[in-house]
Design an enzyme around this catalytic site. Structure first.
Site, PDB file in Angstrom:
ATOM      1  N   LYS A 105       0.843  -1.191   0.000  1.00  0.00           N
ATOM      2  CA  LYS A 105       0.000   0.000   0.000  1.00  0.00           C
ATOM      3  C   LYS A 105       0.880   1.244   0.000  1.00  0.00           C
ATOM      4  O   LYS A 105       1.568   1.523   0.974  1.00  0.00           O
ATOM      5  CB  LYS A 105      -0.921  -0.005   1.224  1.00  0.00           C
ATOM      6  CG  LYS A 105      -1.864  -1.210   1.272  1.00  0.00           C
ATOM      7  CD  LYS A 105      -2.552  -1.338   2.616  1.00  0.00           C
ATOM      8  CE  LYS A 105      -3.421  -2.588   2.663  1.00  0.00           C
ATOM      9  NZ  LYS A 105      -4.013  -2.816   3.998  1.00  0.00           N
ATOM     10  N   LYS A 191      -4.630   6.170   3.854  1.00  0.00           N
ATOM     11  CA  LYS A 191      -4.963   5.785   5.238  1.00  0.00           C
ATOM     12  C   LYS A 191      -3.722   5.689   6.117  1.00  0.00           C
ATOM     13  O   LYS A 191      -3.784   5.942   7.328  1.00  0.00           O
ATOM     14  CB  LYS A 191      -5.766   4.483   5.257  1.00  0.00           C
ATOM     15  CG  LYS A 191      -5.042   3.257   4.713  1.00  0.00           C
ATOM     16  CD  LYS A 191      -4.383   2.428   5.782  1.00  0.00           C
ATOM     17  CE  LYS A 191      -3.626   1.253   5.199  1.00  0.00           C
ATOM     18  NZ  LYS A 191      -2.962   0.429   6.240  1.00  0.00           N
TER      19      LYS A 191
END
Length: 333
Positions: A105, A191
């Site tokens: 990510k 995030k």
């Protein structure tokens, strides 16, 4: 079916074990030969996932070519900033017909590219229809113990997303599908930045109000950036967005939240990172996303504040004051 997992950190190892428990032949590749030898000898990853035994169908490799050559599916679980240099080592292997599942990510710092874009550039012959992202609230420590977890398999190809779902789905690892890979990848990247901000709030000693504000307004930043790149705003309300955001901002397992907490307590970034056993993706991603937001003209004040604290030496209290004293606005997502 043969599956290669590239990267023997906590998440790569966890997924390799999950797949091997399902009966697949799994080739786990470790970057450092001495570490690979240790994994093969001990039949567990004591450095990152102590106590989780390797099933018999899991083999450990030091050679990328040997690990990938027989694989029908390749799972990339290396840090986001190392993805390109890793897969470029296998660019001579035919990739047609293989599914590439990325679980890292982040946004590539030097190019501002999402992980699926990096894979397409680095691996000739790979098409976007053969690439998927497997994202969601999924700490390795819990998945490896077969605790209930839900994630999303995202690919522009419904067929590919369904195939990944079928391969990874278990009674305790529930996989949903999604075709908005842009939204999923942006959500999974942003995030981590917001989790650093949440950790800083914890380190300073702020309470639940501040944490809720960071999560909620961080979600707004995530949505704005995703939409600017062609993503669906609905995606950020799903597992890759709010789901992963909540767990990363709140969990004791979160590396990114830990980095922020230590910075909030007064430690320097260099000192925190030097003493960590694993990579906190949000550190480099904060710079990559900050640069991307400026290029796209997207307002991301929390991301900007994290970037300024990490890379420009802005005092934490000043960054918070600047955030709170911005011009009042509507609550627009």
């Amino acid at each position: 079916m043969h599956i290669a997992v590239l990267g023997a950190g906590s998440w790569g190892t966890t997924l390799a074990v999950l797949l091997a428990r399902k009966g697949y032949a799994v080739n786990l590749w470790a970057h450092r030969p001495e570490f690979a030898d240790q994994l093969a000898a001990e039949r567990e990853n004591r450095r990152y996932l102590n106590g989780v035994r390797f099933p018999d169908t899991l083999r450990v490799f030091t050679s990328l070519h040997e690990a990938v050559s027989p694989a029908d599916m390749v799972v990339t679980a290396v840090p986001s900033q190392a993805l390109r240099e890793t897969v470029e080592q296998i660019r001579d292997l035919p990739m047609q017909g293989r599914v590439i599942v990325n679980v890292a990510k982040g946004i590539e710092l030097k190019t501002g590219k999402r992980m699926s874009e990096v894979l397409l550039e680095a691996l000739p012959g790979v098409r976007i229809s053969g690439v998927a992202a497997l994202y969601g609230p999924s700490h390795a420590e819990e998945v490896s113990k077969e605790q209930p977890t839900t994630v999303v398999a995202s690919s522009p190809s419904v067929e590919t997303a369904n195939r990944v779902q079928e391969v990874f789905h278990t009674s305790m690892f529930r996989v949903y599908t999604n075709t908005d890979i842009i939204g999923v990848e942006i959500a999974g990247s942003v995030k981590n930045i917001i989790a650093i901000a949440a950790g800083i709030s914890d380190g300073i000693g702020y309470g639940d109000n501040a944490k809720a504000a960071i999560i909620t307004r961080g979600l707004a930043e995530m949505s704005r950036l995703a939409v600017s790149l062609g993503g669906d705003p609905v995606t950020v309300s799903g597992l890759a967005g709010i789901g992963d955001l909540v767990v990363t901002c709140l969990s004791r397992h979160s590396r990114n939240r830990y980095v922020g907490e230590e910075i909030g307590r007064g430690r320097s970034l260099d000192d925190v990172v030097a003493h960590m056993n694993m990579v906190a993706e949000g550190v480099f991603t904060s710079k990559a996303v900050y640069d991307l937001s400026r290029t796209k003209g997207v307002e991301m004040p929390i991301t900007q504040a994290v970037y300024e604290m990490l890379f420009e030496g802005k005092p934490v209290q000043q960054a918070i004051l600047d955030l709170m004293t911005r011009e009042p606005k509507k609550e627009v997502y």
